[in-house]
Design an enzyme around this catalytic site. Structure first.
Site, PDB file in Angstrom:
ATOM      1  N   ALA A 254      31.173  51.331  37.206  1.00  0.00           N
ATOM      2  CA  ALA A 254      30.751  50.644  36.005  1.00  0.00           C
ATOM      3  C   ALA A 254      31.963  49.891  35.437  1.00  0.00           C
ATOM      4  CB  ALA A 254      30.196  51.882  34.934  1.00  0.00           C
ATOM      5  N   ALA A 255      31.543  48.431  35.092  1.00  0.00           N
ATOM      6  CA  ALA A 255      32.504  47.788  34.516  1.00  0.00           C
ATOM      7  C   ALA A 255      32.070  46.741  33.692  1.00  0.00           C
ATOM      8  CB  ALA A 255      33.362  47.343  35.626  1.00  0.00           C
TER       9      ALA A 255
ATOM     10  N   VAL B 243      28.885  33.794  41.282  1.00  0.00           N
ATOM     11  CA  VAL B 243      28.660  32.191  41.830  1.00  0.00           C
ATOM     12  C   VAL B 243      27.467  32.325  42.646  1.00  0.00           C
ATOM     13  CG1 VAL B 243      30.538  32.191  43.505  1.00  0.00           C
ATOM     14  CG2 VAL B 243      29.793  30.106  42.387  1.00  0.00           C
ATOM     15  N   ILE B 244      27.226  33.070  43.777  1.00  0.00           N
ATOM     16  CA  ILE B 244      26.096  33.026  44.364  1.00  0.00           C
ATOM     17  C   ILE B 244      24.866  33.045  43.853  1.00  0.00           C
ATOM     18  CG2 ILE B 244      24.975  33.860  46.396  1.00  0.00           C
ATOM     19  CD1 ILE B 244      27.637  34.043  47.874  1.00  0.00           C
TER      20      ILE B 244
ATOM     21  N   ILE C  97      25.943  46.544  42.855  1.00  0.00           N
ATOM     22  CA  ILE C  97      26.519  47.272  43.974  1.00  0.00           C
ATOM     23  C   ILE C  97      26.124  48.826  43.720  1.00  0.00           C
ATOM     24  CG2 ILE C  97      28.472  48.037  45.153  1.00  0.00           C
ATOM     25  CD1 ILE C  97      29.836  45.319  43.938  1.00  0.00           C
TER      26      ILE C  97
ATOM     27  N   TYR D 172      40.875  41.161  32.381  1.00  0.00           N
ATOM     28  CA  TYR D 172      40.169  41.882  33.515  1.00  0.00           C
ATOM     29  C   TYR D 172      41.194  42.412  34.750  1.00  0.00           C
ATOM     30  CZ  TYR D 172      36.836  42.558  37.353  1.00  0.00           C
ATOM     31  OH  TYR D 172      36.290  43.106  38.655  1.00  0.00           O
TER      32      TYR D 172
ATOM     33  N   GLY E  53      22.885  46.265  34.267  1.00  0.00           N
ATOM     34  CA  GLY E  53      22.113  46.975  35.200  1.00  0.00           C
ATOM     35  C   GLY E  53      20.619  46.956  34.746  1.00  0.00           C
TER      36      GLY E  53
ATOM     37  N   ASP F 110      27.062  55.336  27.860  1.00  0.00           N
ATOM     38  CA  ASP F 110      27.968  54.497  27.707  1.00  0.00           C
ATOM     39  C   ASP F 110      29.437  55.091  28.331  1.00  0.00           C
ATOM     40  OD1 ASP F 110      29.994  52.570  27.036  1.00  0.00           O
ATOM     41  OD2 ASP F 110      28.575  51.698  25.643  1.00  0.00           O
TER      42      ASP F 110
HETATM   43  N1  LIG Z   1      30.256  41.878  42.721  1.00  0.00           N
HETATM   44  C1  LIG Z   1      31.561  41.560  42.941  1.00  0.00           C
HETATM   45  O1  LIG Z   1      31.914  40.360  43.478  1.00  0.00           O
HETATM   46  C2  LIG Z   1      32.843  42.395  42.645  1.00  0.00           C
HETATM   47  C3  LIG Z   1      33.975  42.207  42.969  1.00  0.00           C
HETATM   48  C4  LIG Z   1      35.149  42.823  42.724  1.00  0.00           C
HETATM   49  C5  LIG Z   1      34.900  43.892  41.855  1.00  0.00           C
HETATM   50  N2  LIG Z   1      33.593  44.347  41.489  1.00  0.00           N
HETATM   51  C6  LIG Z   1      33.409  45.552  40.786  1.00  0.00           C
HETATM   52  O2  LIG Z   1      32.368  46.188  41.226  1.00  0.00           O
HETATM   53  C7  LIG Z   1      31.911  47.018  40.132  1.00  0.00           C
HETATM   54  C8  LIG Z   1      30.287  46.688  40.093  1.00  0.00           C
HETATM   55  O3  LIG Z   1      30.134  45.123  40.066  1.00  0.00           O
HETATM   56  P1  LIG Z   1      28.615  44.640  40.211  1.00  0.00           P
HETATM   57  O4  LIG Z   1      28.833  43.250  40.814  1.00  0.00           O
HETATM   58  O5  LIG Z   1      27.517  45.495  40.903  1.00  0.00           O
HETATM   59  O6  LIG Z   1      28.382  44.583  38.653  1.00  0.00           O
HETATM   60  P2  LIG Z   1      26.867  44.827  37.618  1.00  0.00           P
HETATM   61  O7  LIG Z   1      27.224  44.008  36.648  1.00  0.00           O
HETATM   62  O8  LIG Z   1      25.750  44.584  38.794  1.00  0.00           O
HETATM   63  O9  LIG Z   1      27.179  46.465  37.751  1.00  0.00           O
HETATM   64  C9  LIG Z   1      27.882  47.082  36.773  1.00  0.00           C
HETATM   65  C10 LIG Z   1      27.217  48.196  35.952  1.00  0.00           C
HETATM   66  O10 LIG Z   1      27.853  48.765  35.169  1.00  0.00           O
HETATM   67  C11 LIG Z   1      27.045  49.187  34.111  1.00  0.00           C
HETATM   68  N3  LIG Z   1      28.050  49.243  32.639  1.00  0.00           N
HETATM   69  C12 LIG Z   1      28.590  48.147  32.279  1.00  0.00           C
HETATM   70  N4  LIG Z   1      29.655  48.673  31.166  1.00  0.00           N
HETATM   71  C13 LIG Z   1      28.950  49.882  30.996  1.00  0.00           C
HETATM   72  C14 LIG Z   1      29.433  51.194  30.299  1.00  0.00           C
HETATM   73  N5  LIG Z   1      30.345  50.887  29.041  1.00  0.00           N
HETATM   74  N6  LIG Z   1      28.861  52.381  30.216  1.00  0.00           N
HETATM   75  C15 LIG Z   1      27.920  52.339  31.399  1.00  0.00           C
HETATM   76  N7  LIG Z   1      27.684  51.532  32.072  1.00  0.00           N
HETATM   77  C16 LIG Z   1      28.065  50.403  32.061  1.00  0.00           C
HETATM   78  C17 LIG Z   1      26.176  47.982  34.067  1.00  0.00           C
HETATM   79  O11 LIG Z   1      25.049  48.131  33.250  1.00  0.00           O
HETATM   80  C18 LIG Z   1      25.800  47.747  35.424  1.00  0.00           C
HETATM   81  O12 LIG Z   1      24.852  48.311  35.756  1.00  0.00           O
HETATM   82  C19 LIG Z   1      32.560  46.587  38.958  1.00  0.00           C
HETATM   83  O13 LIG Z   1      33.559  47.572  38.544  1.00  0.00           O
HETATM   84  C20 LIG Z   1      33.174  45.260  39.210  1.00  0.00           C
HETATM   85  O14 LIG Z   1      34.212  45.032  38.652  1.00  0.00           O
HETATM   86  C21 LIG Z   1      32.757  43.327  41.747  1.00  0.00           C
END
Ligand SMILES: NC(=O)c1ccc[n+]([C@@H]2O[C@H](COP(=O)([O-])OP(=O)(O)OC[C@H]3O[C@@H](n4cnc5c(N)ncnc54)[C@H](O)[C@@H]3O)[C@@H](O)[C@H]2O)c1
Length: 320
Positions: free
Chosen positions: A80-81, A192-193, A13, A149, A37, A57
């Site tokens: 980030a998460a 899942v997708i 995202i 989480y 990422g 980080d």
């Molecule tokens: N994708 C979904 O369906 C969904 C649904 C609900 C919430 N979210 C939230 O949206 C956000 C983005 O999700 P996403 O699907 O793009 O995931 P993603 O894993 O593609 O993106 C998360 C990014 O955070 C970076 N990251 C993780 N830990 C880190 C740290 N300690 N320091 C710096 N960077 C760090 C990762 O390298 C990654 O680029 C997250 O907060 C996630 O919880 C996503």
């Protein structure tokens, strides 16, 4: 020029947000430790003087403070998460470290580097209450908090609400449903997708976790990345100072997701059944009336349209 810091900006995202903020004329600081990422997601921007990538980080307090001092962002968009519900059960310390300490490090840096607007991403699915009958989850429901989480995302929301008062910035909490689209990384609860899609493209069978009373698997609400980009744009310009659900309001069993994908991507592979994972919410579907009322946002893409567009995006980029 307004500086926006996007944490998790090399992820699924976050990288789409880097694209839109640059196209809207912002200076972008993309912070990511690349744990999930990928550089290829932001490659197109590396020669752009308005784009800065910092491999940091967020659980490192000093590094976070330095980045704030260096760039002085006015807007923080925090994506980030550690994003997997299942992994948060296996390793709650990692989840705490990234999702709560990481957030606190950012909020701590704001004390000496004031910002105007904070966008915090939470989870509508993980925070959903137990859905009964044909109801949908509204923002005022008591969250189930069935996993570390969910606990940390909810605690994060509460920290934002305290810090916004103490340090006078505006905010919006986006409680996403399951987001899908191009560049999604195939792991975690949200994946899942892409997990099914990877299997389909590799001509392998997929696995469905089922409950006795839910033979078609858990249900989820799936929102397309284009709709997610749109709400991020809107709340960047108009912070709402509250939490809003971002989904479609349509509840879909995971088996139906698989069948739709198999049809669009032309696969005959079977799906295998397994027992459910710990920490999973059984049903989730979000009511998005609040987003509509407050800012006029409503999801435009239904699953079928979004998946067809995903296929076109992947074909255009030569991924399939
Ligand atoms: N994708 C979904 O369906 C969904 C649904 C609900 C919430 N979210 C939230 O949206 C956000 C983005 O999700 P996403 O699907 O793009 O995931 P993603 O894993 O593609 O993106 C998360 C990014 O955070 C970076 N990251 C993780 N830990 C880190 C740290 N300690 N320091 C710096 N960077 C760090 C990762 O390298 C990654 O680029 C997250 O907060 C996630 O919880 C996503």
């Amino acid at each position: 020029m307004t500086v926006v810091m996007i944490t998790g900006g090399a992820g699924f995202i976050g990288s789409h947000l880097c694209d839109i903020y640059l196209s809207e004329g912002f200076e972008v600081v993309c912070v990511d430790n690349l744990v999930s990422g990928k550089m290829e997601n932001i490659e197109a921007h590396l020669n752009n003087e308005k784009f800065h990538f910092e491999k940091i980080d967020i659980s490192n307090r000093e590094d976070v403070a330095k980045i704030f001092q260096q760039y002085k962002p006015e807007i923080v968009n925090h994506h980030a998460a550690q994003k997997s519900v299942a992994d948060s059960v296996l390793d709650p310390f990692l989840d705490l470290n990234t999702n709560l300490y990481g957030l606190l490090n950012i909020l701590d840096a704001i004390k000496s580097n004031p910002i105007k607007n904070f966008i915090y991403v939470s989870s509508g699915g993980a925070l959903s209450k137990e859905i009964v009958g044909d109801e949908t989850s509204v923002e005022t429901d008591k969250p189930q908090q069935a996993s570390p989480y969910a606990i940390n995302k909810f605690a994060g929301e509460n920290y934002i609400k305290v810090y916004t008062k103490l340090y006078k910035f505006e905010y919006t909490i986006l409680r996403y449903a399951n987001v899908y689209g191009n560049r999604q990384i195939p792991d975690g609860e949200c994946g899942v997708i892409p997990i099914f899609l990877n299997n389909i493209l590799a001509d392998k069978p997929s696995v469905l976790m089922t409950y006795e009373d839910m033979p078609r698997g858990c249900t989820r609400d799936y929102v397309f990345i284009e709709d997610v980009k749109e709400i991020n744009k809107l709340v960047t310009h108009t912070p709402l100072n509250t939490e809003i659900n971002i989904g479609t309001g349509i509840e879909i069993p995971i088996l139906d997701i698989y069948n739709t994908l198999a049809e669009i991507f032309e696969s005959n592979q079977p799906i295998l059944r397994k027992p459910p994972r710990l920490g999973d919410v059984k049903r989730s579907v979000l009511n998005t009336d609040k987003a509509k009322q407050l800012i006029g946002w409503k999801a435009k893409y239904e699953l079928n349209d979004g998946l067809k567009m995903l296929k076109e995006d992947m074909q255009r980029e030569g991924k399939i």
